[in-house]
Design an enzyme around this catalytic site. Sequence first.
Site, PDB file in Angstrom:
ATOM      1  N   HIS A   1       1.140  -1.075  -0.192  1.00 43.51           N
ATOM      2  CA  HIS A   1       0.073   0.172   0.323  1.00 43.51           C
ATOM      3  C   HIS A   1       0.650   1.228   0.237  1.00 43.51           C
ATOM      4  O   HIS A   1       2.056   1.686   0.659  1.00 43.51           O
ATOM      5  CB  HIS A   1      -0.764   0.339   0.800  1.00 43.51           C
ATOM      6  CG  HIS A   1      -1.760  -1.107   0.971  1.00 43.51           C
ATOM      7  ND1 HIS A   1      -2.714  -0.821   1.469  1.00 43.51           N
ATOM      8  CD2 HIS A   1      -2.377  -2.066   0.655  1.00 43.51           C
ATOM      9  CE1 HIS A   1      -3.939  -2.136   2.133  1.00 43.51           C
ATOM     10  NE2 HIS A   1      -3.390  -2.366   0.810  1.00 43.51           N
TER      11      HIS A   1
ATOM     12  N   GLU B   1       0.944   4.079   1.374  1.00 50.32           N
ATOM     13  CA  GLU B   1       1.729   4.663   2.966  1.00 50.32           C
ATOM     14  C   GLU B   1       2.534   3.130   3.803  1.00 50.32           C
ATOM     15  O   GLU B   1       3.779   4.213   4.830  1.00 50.32           O
ATOM     16  CB  GLU B   1       0.510   4.191   4.126  1.00 50.32           C
ATOM     17  CG  GLU B   1      -0.749   4.747   3.554  1.00 50.32           C
ATOM     18  CD  GLU B   1      -2.289   4.357   2.912  1.00 50.32           C
ATOM     19  OE1 GLU B   1      -1.766   3.861   2.042  1.00 50.32           O
ATOM     20  OE2 GLU B   1      -3.346   4.494   3.437  1.00 50.32           O
TER      21      GLU B   1
ATOM     22  N   CYS C   1      -6.305   1.908   6.014  1.00 46.20           N
ATOM     23  CA  CYS C   1      -6.749   1.013   6.041  1.00 46.20           C
ATOM     24  C   CYS C   1      -6.379   0.239   7.791  1.00 46.20           C
ATOM     25  O   CYS C   1      -5.557   1.218   7.561  1.00 46.20           O
ATOM     26  CB  CYS C   1      -6.611  -0.194   5.387  1.00 46.20           C
ATOM     27  SG  CYS C   1      -5.241  -1.071   4.968  1.00 46.20           S
TER      28      CYS C   1
ATOM     29  N   CYS D   1      -2.357  -0.017   7.721  1.00 42.18           N
ATOM     30  CA  CYS D   1      -1.904   0.972   7.239  1.00 42.18           C
ATOM     31  C   CYS D   1      -1.948   1.662   8.545  1.00 42.18           C
ATOM     32  O   CYS D   1      -0.968   1.979   8.695  1.00 42.18           O
ATOM     33  CB  CYS D   1      -2.032   1.749   6.369  1.00 42.18           C
ATOM     34  SG  CYS D   1      -1.540   1.057   5.079  1.00 42.18           S
TER      35      CYS D   1
END
Length: 150
Positions: free
Chosen positions: A54, A56, A84, A87
Site C-alpha cells: 500500500h 503508506e 486501512c 496501514c
Amino acid sequence: MDRYRAWMAEALELARGAEAAGDVPVGAVVVDREGRVVGRGRNAREARHDPTAHAEIVAIREAGDELGSWRLDGCTLVVTLEPCVMCAGAVLQSRIRRLVFGAWDEKAGAVGGRIDVVREAGLPHSIEVVPGIAQAESSAMLRRFFERRR
C-alpha cells in the site's frame, strides 16, 4: 493548511502514477520535522504481487531507510485515502506524529471512516489526524478508477 495541500499535491501525483501502472490510485508521502519529504509511496500491490504494498507502507519503509530508523517521531504522513487497518497499524508502530489524508474510506477506513484504530483509548502515544485535505480530488480520482473497472 497550505503546507498540507502542497504535500498532498505530491501524494496525488504519486496516486496518478499508481493508476497509470494499473493499481488503485493512492499516493503517500512522509515528511520530517523540517518539512522535507523523506518517503514517497504509491500503491504497488499489482506490480509487486504484494498485498502489503500500500502507498503508506511503501512511504513509511522509504522514510525509515532515509532516516536510518523505524521510529518516525515527529514525522507527518500525507496520504490521498484514509488508511486501512494494516496501514493505520503501521502508522502507530512507526510513531508517526501526524496523519493527513484526503478521501474518507467508508468501507475499509481505520481512522474514523469505518473504525478508528489510531485514536483508540489507551494507546501509548497520540496521533494528530487532519482529514479532508484535497478530499474532492482524491475521491474523484478513486471514483473514476473504479467506474472504469466495472
